[in-house]
Design a protein around this motif. Structure first.
Motif, PDB file in Angstrom:
ATOM      1  N   VAL A  57       8.850 -11.477  50.426  1.00 44.26           N
ATOM      2  CA  VAL A  57       9.004 -12.148  51.812  1.00 44.26           C
ATOM      3  C   VAL A  57       9.251 -13.722  51.569  1.00 44.26           C
ATOM      4  CG1 VAL A  57       7.825 -12.961  53.810  1.00 44.26           C
ATOM      5  CG2 VAL A  57       7.543 -10.566  53.005  1.00 44.26           C
ATOM      6  N   ALA A  58       8.460 -14.296  50.529  1.00 46.16           N
ATOM      7  CA  ALA A  58       8.653 -15.571  50.303  1.00 46.16           C
ATOM      8  C   ALA A  58      10.001 -16.021  49.706  1.00 46.16           C
ATOM      9  CB  ALA A  58       7.452 -16.116  49.233  1.00 46.16           C
ATOM     10  N   VAL A  59      10.546 -15.428  48.652  1.00 45.31           N
ATOM     11  CA  VAL A  59      11.982 -15.347  48.271  1.00 45.31           C
ATOM     12  C   VAL A  59      12.879 -15.301  49.439  1.00 45.31           C
ATOM     13  CG1 VAL A  59      13.516 -14.514  46.668  1.00 45.31           C
ATOM     14  CG2 VAL A  59      11.410 -14.469  45.802  1.00 45.31           C
ATOM     15  N   PHE A  60      12.596 -14.457  50.359  1.00 43.40           N
ATOM     16  CA  PHE A  60      13.623 -14.363  51.354  1.00 43.40           C
ATOM     17  C   PHE A  60      13.582 -15.557  52.260  1.00 43.40           C
ATOM     18  CE2 PHE A  60      15.233 -13.049  55.471  1.00 43.40           C
ATOM     19  CZ  PHE A  60      16.104 -12.045  55.364  1.00 43.40           C
ATOM     20  N   VAL A  61      12.565 -16.090  52.514  1.00 42.08           N
ATOM     21  CA  VAL A  61      12.195 -17.301  53.149  1.00 42.08           C
ATOM     22  C   VAL A  61      13.066 -18.434  52.411  1.00 42.08           C
ATOM     23  CG1 VAL A  61      10.620 -19.083  53.696  1.00 42.08           C
ATOM     24  CG2 VAL A  61      10.356 -16.713  54.320  1.00 42.08           C
ATOM     25  N   PHE A  62      12.866 -18.572  51.069  1.00 36.55           N
ATOM     26  CA  PHE A  62      13.551 -19.565  50.313  1.00 36.55           C
ATOM     27  C   PHE A  62      14.910 -19.492  50.447  1.00 36.55           C
ATOM     28  CE2 PHE A  62       9.342 -20.421  48.328  1.00 36.55           C
ATOM     29  CZ  PHE A  62       9.166 -21.868  48.846  1.00 36.55           C
ATOM     30  N   LEU A  63      15.588 -18.280  50.192  1.00 40.50           N
ATOM     31  CA  LEU A  63      17.030 -18.088  50.280  1.00 40.50           C
ATOM     32  C   LEU A  63      17.419 -18.400  51.650  1.00 40.50           C
ATOM     33  CD1 LEU A  63      17.311 -14.733  48.249  1.00 40.50           C
ATOM     34  CD2 LEU A  63      18.075 -16.736  47.663  1.00 40.50           C
ATOM     35  N   TRP A  64      16.639 -18.169  52.566  1.00 39.05           N
ATOM     36  CA  TRP A  64      17.059 -18.200  54.090  1.00 39.05           C
ATOM     37  C   TRP A  64      17.380 -19.503  54.170  1.00 39.05           C
ATOM     38  CZ3 TRP A  64      18.349 -15.448  58.112  1.00 39.05           C
ATOM     39  CH2 TRP A  64      18.571 -16.093  59.577  1.00 39.05           C
ATOM     40  N   GLN A  65      16.818 -20.631  53.716  1.00 37.00           N
ATOM     41  CA  GLN A  65      16.792 -22.161  53.814  1.00 37.00           C
ATOM     42  C   GLN A  65      17.889 -22.661  52.841  1.00 37.00           C
ATOM     43  OE1 GLN A  65      12.666 -24.035  54.199  1.00 37.00           O
ATOM     44  NE2 GLN A  65      12.167 -22.107  53.285  1.00 37.00           N
ATOM     45  N   GLN A  66      18.704 -22.071  51.933  1.00 32.90           N
ATOM     46  CA  GLN A  66      19.530 -22.375  51.155  1.00 32.90           C
ATOM     47  C   GLN A  66      20.785 -21.877  51.812  1.00 32.90           C
ATOM     48  OE1 GLN A  66      18.926 -23.959  48.442  1.00 32.90           O
ATOM     49  NE2 GLN A  66      16.648 -23.473  48.921  1.00 32.90           N
ATOM     50  N   VAL A  67      22.011 -23.004  51.912  1.00 30.63           N
ATOM     51  CA  VAL A  67      23.055 -22.637  52.771  1.00 30.63           C
ATOM     52  C   VAL A  67      23.669 -21.404  52.326  1.00 30.63           C
ATOM     53  CG1 VAL A  67      25.428 -23.505  53.372  1.00 30.63           C
ATOM     54  CG2 VAL A  67      23.606 -25.095  52.960  1.00 30.63           C
ATOM     55  N   SER A  68      24.129 -21.009  51.058  1.00 27.56           N
ATOM     56  CA  SER A  68      24.765 -19.750  50.746  1.00 27.56           C
ATOM     57  C   SER A  68      23.729 -18.604  50.707  1.00 27.56           C
ATOM     58  CB  SER A  68      25.094 -19.933  49.329  1.00 27.56           C
ATOM     59  OG  SER A  68      23.943 -19.978  48.362  1.00 27.56           O
ATOM     60  N   GLY A  69      22.632 -18.776  50.803  1.00 27.88           N
ATOM     61  CA  GLY A  69      21.707 -17.594  51.001  1.00 27.88           C
ATOM     62  C   GLY A  69      21.707 -17.305  52.319  1.00 27.88           C
ATOM     63  N   HIS A  70      21.522 -18.344  53.463  1.00 24.89           N
ATOM     64  CA  HIS A  70      21.496 -18.357  54.908  1.00 24.89           C
ATOM     65  C   HIS A  70      22.691 -17.650  55.426  1.00 24.89           C
ATOM     66  CE1 HIS A  70      20.351 -19.406  58.785  1.00 24.89           C
ATOM     67  NE2 HIS A  70      21.354 -19.488  58.938  1.00 24.89           N
ATOM     68  N   LYS A  71      23.857 -17.743  54.731  1.00 23.95           N
ATOM     69  CA  LYS A  71      25.038 -17.244  55.315  1.00 23.95           C
ATOM     70  C   LYS A  71      25.112 -15.750  55.262  1.00 23.95           C
ATOM     71  CE  LYS A  71      28.441 -21.218  54.660  1.00 23.95           C
ATOM     72  NZ  LYS A  71      29.252 -21.542  54.027  1.00 23.95           N
ATOM     73  N   VAL A  72      24.568 -15.134  53.856  1.00 24.13           N
ATOM     74  CA  VAL A  72      24.642 -13.688  53.726  1.00 24.13           C
ATOM     75  C   VAL A  72      23.378 -13.266  54.776  1.00 24.13           C
ATOM     76  CG1 VAL A  72      23.860 -12.231  51.863  1.00 24.13           C
ATOM     77  CG2 VAL A  72      25.421 -14.011  51.309  1.00 24.13           C
ATOM     78  N   LEU A  73      22.343 -13.721  54.463  1.00 23.95           N
ATOM     79  CA  LEU A  73      20.951 -12.936  55.272  1.00 23.95           C
ATOM     80  C   LEU A  73      21.205 -13.180  56.432  1.00 23.95           C
ATOM     81  CD1 LEU A  73      18.093 -14.262  52.812  1.00 23.95           C
ATOM     82  CD2 LEU A  73      19.393 -12.323  52.837  1.00 23.95           C
ATOM     83  N   HIS A  74      21.873 -14.308  57.312  1.00 24.15           N
ATOM     84  CA  HIS A  74      21.934 -14.310  58.587  1.00 24.15           C
ATOM     85  C   HIS A  74      22.910 -12.787  59.191  1.00 24.15           C
ATOM     86  CE1 HIS A  74      23.387 -15.702  62.505  1.00 24.15           C
ATOM     87  NE2 HIS A  74      22.258 -16.372  62.483  1.00 24.15           N
ATOM     88  N   GLY A  75      23.406 -12.255  58.244  1.00 24.53           N
ATOM     89  CA  GLY A  75      24.262 -11.311  58.994  1.00 24.53           C
ATOM     90  C   GLY A  75      23.274 -10.043  59.084  1.00 24.53           C
ATOM     91  N   LEU A  76      22.185 -10.001  58.639  1.00 30.51           N
ATOM     92  CA  LEU A  76      21.005  -9.039  58.854  1.00 30.51           C
ATOM     93  C   LEU A  76      20.273  -9.360  60.153  1.00 30.51           C
ATOM     94  CD1 LEU A  76      19.371  -8.780  55.271  1.00 30.51           C
ATOM     95  CD2 LEU A  76      20.633  -6.855  56.369  1.00 30.51           C
ATOM     96  N   VAL A  77      20.702 -10.384  60.894  1.00 22.44           N
ATOM     97  CA  VAL A  77      20.052 -10.741  62.032  1.00 22.44           C
ATOM     98  C   VAL A  77      20.135  -9.512  63.134  1.00 22.44           C
ATOM     99  CG1 VAL A  77      19.737 -12.282  63.995  1.00 22.44           C
ATOM    100  CG2 VAL A  77      19.650 -13.125  61.801  1.00 22.44           C
ATOM    101  N   PRO A  78      21.347  -9.101  63.257  1.00 21.32           N
ATOM    102  CA  PRO A  78      21.549  -8.218  64.324  1.00 21.32           C
ATOM    103  C   PRO A  78      20.822  -6.786  63.858  1.00 21.32           C
ATOM    104  CG  PRO A  78      23.547  -9.320  64.141  1.00 21.32           C
ATOM    105  CD  PRO A  78      22.574  -9.706  63.096  1.00 21.32           C
ATOM    106  N   TYR A  79      20.937  -6.509  62.796  1.00 18.79           N
ATOM    107  CA  TYR A  79      20.277  -5.319  62.278  1.00 18.79           C
ATOM    108  C   TYR A  79      18.792  -5.095  62.598  1.00 18.79           C
ATOM    109  CZ  TYR A  79      19.940  -1.216  59.163  1.00 18.79           C
ATOM    110  OH  TYR A  79      19.900   0.111  58.670  1.00 18.79           O
ATOM    111  N   GLY A  80      18.062  -6.292  62.231  1.00 20.10           N
ATOM    112  CA  GLY A  80      16.856  -6.374  62.562  1.00 20.10           C
ATOM    113  C   GLY A  80      16.528  -6.600  63.950  1.00 20.10           C
ATOM    114  N   LYS A  81      17.532  -7.037  64.762  1.00 17.47           N
ATOM    115  CA  LYS A  81      16.981  -7.109  66.363  1.00 17.47           C
ATOM    116  C   LYS A  81      17.185  -5.944  66.943  1.00 17.47           C
ATOM    117  CE  LYS A  81      18.772 -11.527  67.684  1.00 17.47           C
ATOM    118  NZ  LYS A  81      19.977 -12.254  68.501  1.00 17.47           N
ATOM    119  N   MET A  82      17.911  -4.803  66.148  1.00 20.13           N
ATOM    120  CA  MET A  82      18.149  -3.381  66.434  1.00 20.13           C
ATOM    121  C   MET A  82      17.187  -2.411  65.606  1.00 20.13           C
ATOM    122  SD  MET A  82      21.871  -3.437  68.042  1.00 20.13           S
ATOM    123  CE  MET A  82      21.989  -1.563  68.122  1.00 20.13           C
ATOM    124  N   SER A  83      16.137  -2.972  65.142  1.00 16.93           N
ATOM    125  CA  SER A  83      15.397  -2.285  64.124  1.00 16.93           C
ATOM    126  C   SER A  83      14.943  -0.718  64.436  1.00 16.93           C
ATOM    127  CB  SER A  83      14.048  -3.113  63.449  1.00 16.93           C
ATOM    128  OG  SER A  83      13.231  -3.262  64.495  1.00 16.93           O
TER     129      SER A  83
END
Length: 420
Positions: free
Chosen positions: A324-350
């Motif tokens: 969870v902590a690594v995910f949070v830190f990657l989320w705050q990085q520009v490159s990491g955010h672009k990749v992880l943001h693609g999971l938002v719709p998947y999580g909304k429809m979990s």
């Protein structure tokens, strides 16, 4: 005998990642509340999507609890299958479900808090929502004899019972639950009664009863078996492996994280997430090696089994905190955010994704469907899981262009407020 110094050391390991939650604790007051019209917290949606994706991978390599595989024809395939299995379970086994549980408690806080801002008490409504979740879990369990939603519906009752307690009281309760008191009682009894031999766990009986139906072509016979023996197997296995207490603890910790708004202002709570990462990583290493060494330290199975449940629970919790902590830190990085943001719709429809993976997965592997359990090894099944994830992810992005929620999420929400 057990080294009690080691015991207290490990108790400290469990408590250390939670220590920041004890700072300046007060009873539940308005200071915990978020804005009434607060936007969805996208990092939480993405993290939930990550957890469901990981669950999807594990369920596929397990053939959705139908542990039948073709024999590997070459040493390379045998090594590859073993490597895929070990890697995925090291990364996600007991951790993906834990993240999902943590966020369940967090979501309860958001719902409870939003209703409190309107002057409404959400507790009875949440109990009704849990009953609906129980029915949804039974539907899921008809296809997959490893459902966790019924467990959530049962354990979730703890949330409305403690939601008005102080942060300190909630955290103390969460720690006690995380320490697995029933398993310690089993261990101490076995230690003080050397001739005691624990009876075979009851979940084995139900597993033996339901297992033959998974490979048969009779769909309705499988459903009937899954709804009785499959659900009892899943619940009793969860009880025997500490999942009831750990899940309840994670629900409470998730609620506390919501109160403290650690997911709302990530940069403002960077110190908390850094401390969580470092402490959890340091705790995980000795916990990992200690659990690996347990079979050599305790030959008495009646003592070994509860200890393995206890320290595996600690180990998985520590590694979950790392993820969870690594995910949070990657989320705050520009490159990491672009990749992880693609999971938002998947999580909304979990919920939709969790249910649909059970339906599709059982059709792929079980006897009533394509019966590919006898054709696909672990590595190939992982490939199937990746394909299914990509298809589900694409569907989520398409669906949410025209809808606010997934189909099952929307139905659950409407049913929740049907009598309002």
């Amino acid at each position: 005998g057990i080294c009690w110094g080691c015991f207290f050391c490990f108790v400290s390991f469990v408590c250390l990642p939670l220590r920041p939650l004890l700072k300046k604790t007060n009873s539940y007051t308005m200071k915990h509340e978020m804005p009434l019209k607060s936007a969805r917290i996208e990092v939480v949606d993405a993290l939930r999507g990550f957890a469901v994706m990981a669950i999807m991978f594990l369920h596929n390599i397990e053939h959705f609890n139908f542990y039948e595989f073709p024999e590997a024809t070459t040493e390379f395939m045998k090594s590859l299958n073993g490597g895929v299995w070990d890697t995925l379970f090291f990364l996600f086994g007991g951790k993906a479900y834990a993240i999902f549980s943590l966020l369940f408690g967090f979501s309860f806080f958001i719902q409870y808090n939003n209703q409190a801002k309107k002057g409404k008490d959400f507790r009875l409504r949440f109990l009704w929502r849990l009953f609906l979740l129980f029915l949804i879990g039974c539907f899921n369990g008809a296809f997959f004899p490893g459902d966790i939603l019924v467990l959530y519906a049962i354990v979730g009752v703890i949330l409305p019972l403690v939601c008005k307690w102080s942060d300190k009281a909630v955290l103390i309760t969460a720690v006690i639950l995380m320490l697995q008191p029933v398993e310690w009682a089993k261990f101490l009894y076995a230690m003080n009664n050397p001739d005691y031999v624990a009876a075979p766990e009851q979940w084995l009986v139900h597993h033996r009863n339901m297992y033959p139906f998974l490979g048969q072509m009779d769909f309705w016979a499988m459903v009937k078996s899954n709804l009785w023996d499959g659900q009892l197997f899943s619940l009793l296995w969860g009880w025997g492996h500490g999942r009831f207490f750990q899940t309840a603890s994670l629900f409470l910790i998730g609620m506390l994280i919501g109160r403290r708004q650690f997911f709302v202002d990530l940069s403002g709570h960077r110190k908390f997430w850094l401390r969580t990462l470092l402490i959890s990583a340091v705790c995980f290493i000795p916990l990992y090696y200690f659990t690996e060494a347990l079979p050599d330290l305790f030959t008495n199975k009646s003592m070994l089994s509860p200890l393995n449940t206890i320290f595996s629970s600690f180990r998985n919790f520590a590694f979950m905190c790392v993820l969870v902590a690594v995910f949070v830190f990657l989320w705050q990085q520009v490159s990491g955010h672009k990749v992880l943001h693609g999971l938002v719709p998947y999580g909304k429809m979990s919920l939709t994704n969790y249910l649909s993976q059970s339906i599709i997965g059982s059709f792929i592997y079980f006897g009533y469907g394509l019966s590919l359990y006898s054709e696909l090894g672990v590595a190939a099944s992982f490939g199937v899981g990746i394909v299914l994830f990509i298809l589900q992810l694409g569907f989520c992005h398409w669906w949410l262009k025209n809808h606010k929620q997934g189909p099952f999420e929307g139905a659950w929400r409407k049913a929740t407020w049907i009598c309002s």
